[in-house]
Design an enzyme around this catalytic site. Structure first.
Site, mmCIF file in Angstrom:
data_model
loop_
_atom_site.group_PDB
_atom_site.id
_atom_site.type_symbol
_atom_site.label_atom_id
_atom_site.label_comp_id
_atom_site.label_asym_id
_atom_site.label_seq_id
_atom_site.Cartn_x
_atom_site.Cartn_y
_atom_site.Cartn_z
ATOM 1 C CG HIS A 94 -1.973 1.065 1.136
ATOM 2 N ND1 HIS A 94 -1.714 2.374 1.466
ATOM 3 C CD2 HIS A 94 -3.259 1.024 0.734
ATOM 4 C CE1 HIS A 94 -2.805 3.094 1.267
ATOM 5 N NE2 HIS A 94 -3.758 2.295 0.819
ATOM 6 C CD GLU A 166 -5.460 1.858 -2.962
ATOM 7 O OE1 GLU A 166 -6.618 1.627 -2.610
ATOM 8 O OE2 GLU A 166 -4.555 2.136 -2.150
HETATM 9 P P1 13P Z 1 -9.638 6.425 0.562
HETATM 10 O O1 13P Z 1 -10.784 5.688 -0.099
HETATM 11 O O2 13P Z 1 -9.950 6.886 1.934
HETATM 12 O O3 13P Z 1 -9.103 7.488 -0.356
HETATM 13 O O4 13P Z 1 -8.448 5.345 0.735
HETATM 14 C C1 13P Z 1 -8.123 4.551 -0.331
HETATM 15 C C2 13P Z 1 -7.138 3.541 0.068
HETATM 16 O O5 13P Z 1 -6.010 3.866 0.377
HETATM 17 C C3 13P Z 1 -7.540 2.130 0.099
HETATM 18 O O6 13P Z 1 -6.459 1.278 0.256
#
Ligand code: 13P
Length: 261
Positions: A94, A166
């Site tokens: 992550h 992400e």
């Molecule tokens: P948010 O949806 O709060 O932006 O976070 C996304 C995330 O990092 C999921 O792993």
């Protein structure tokens, strides 16, 4: 057809009681696991208590794992320890762990292999910073991250891996990435898999979008061809919000089935 996934990443939120309440709230409401995979990735200290309470359709995941089998790594959790809690999934790489814990591409690759070895399904996060996006480096970065994360992984193992795109600039932000951009980048990742392995496994691997997804922007995202679901942060903390996104996924799937009849 790829099975959609709704995954929540609780990050460092929720005490034991809050976690248990959430699981009891959603257990009977989440979709059938044969149709949609619904996952909550919780803090390590809650994993055992949540897997014990997960219903038939909800599954619990971890947010991190160490790559070593065991050893003198104070504060870390081995893949065997994770597996013994009954978790099914584990988030790996992550952006917050890359940023705050110095995780490298090599760590991500080793952790991914460690998870697979213990039959834990890795959810590997990739994504570019705002600066990289603004310098048109996104594809280069994604290509590098995906290839290094999957180094040494066989084509047979690929369908057991989930990738989450992400973009760092959209994590914890006000707005998600536009749906067409999310689709293009998930599609780009799929193309890398096709080139590195083959089209068949590229068609099978699930690629999620994550970054400020909520019940308002999810509808458009889930309808995108290359987006197989979402990795939710804030939207996974509230059981009603989480369930709404699960229901939207079910509705999308039902429409799709109807269309393909
Ligand atoms: P948010 O949806 O709060 O932006 O976070 C996304 C995330 O990092 C999921 O792993």
């Amino acid at each position: 057809m790829r099975k959609p996934i709704v995954a929540g990443n609780w990050k460092m939120y929720k005490t034991r009681d809050e976690g248990i309440h959430f699981v009891y709230d959603v257990n009977d409401e989440v979709p059938d696991r044969n149709e949609i995979e619904t996952i909550i990735c919780a803090p390590a200290i809650l994993l055992r208590c949540l897997t014990r309470r997960q219903g038939e359709n909800l599954r619990i995941g971890a947010q991190n794992v160490h790559y070593a089998e065991e050893g003198a790594y104070t504060g870390e959790i081995s893949p065997a320890m994770l597996a013994s809690t009954g978790v099914t999934y584990c988030i790996i790489g992550h952006s917050e762990r890359r940023q705050f814990n110095g995780e490298t591409e090599t760590d991500v690759n080793l952790k991914l292999k460690a998870a697979l070895k213990h039959n834990i399904i890795p959810i590997v996060c990739v994504g570019e910073t705002r600066d990289q996006m603004e310098h048109s480096d996104t594809d280069y970065i994604l290509g590098l991250q995906v290839k290094l994360a999957l180094k040494g992984i066989t084509a047979e193992e690929i369908p057991n891996i989930i990738i989450a795109y992400e973009p760092i600039w959209a994590v914890g932000a006000k707005q998600s990435a536009p749906a067409d951009l999310a689709n293009a980048k998930c599609g780009f990742i799929r193309k890398i898999i096709a080139k590195t392995y083959n089209q068949e496994v590229a068609n099978q691997i699930r690629i999620l979008y994550g970054g400020s997804v909520n019940k308002t922007n999810y509808e458009e995202l889930i309808h995108m061809e290359n987006v197989d679901g979402a990795l939710l942060g804030r939207a996974s903390l509230d059981s009603d919000h989480f369930l709404t996104i699960c229901q939207m996924t079910q509705k999308y799937l039902d429409e799709l089935k109807e269309k393909n009849k």
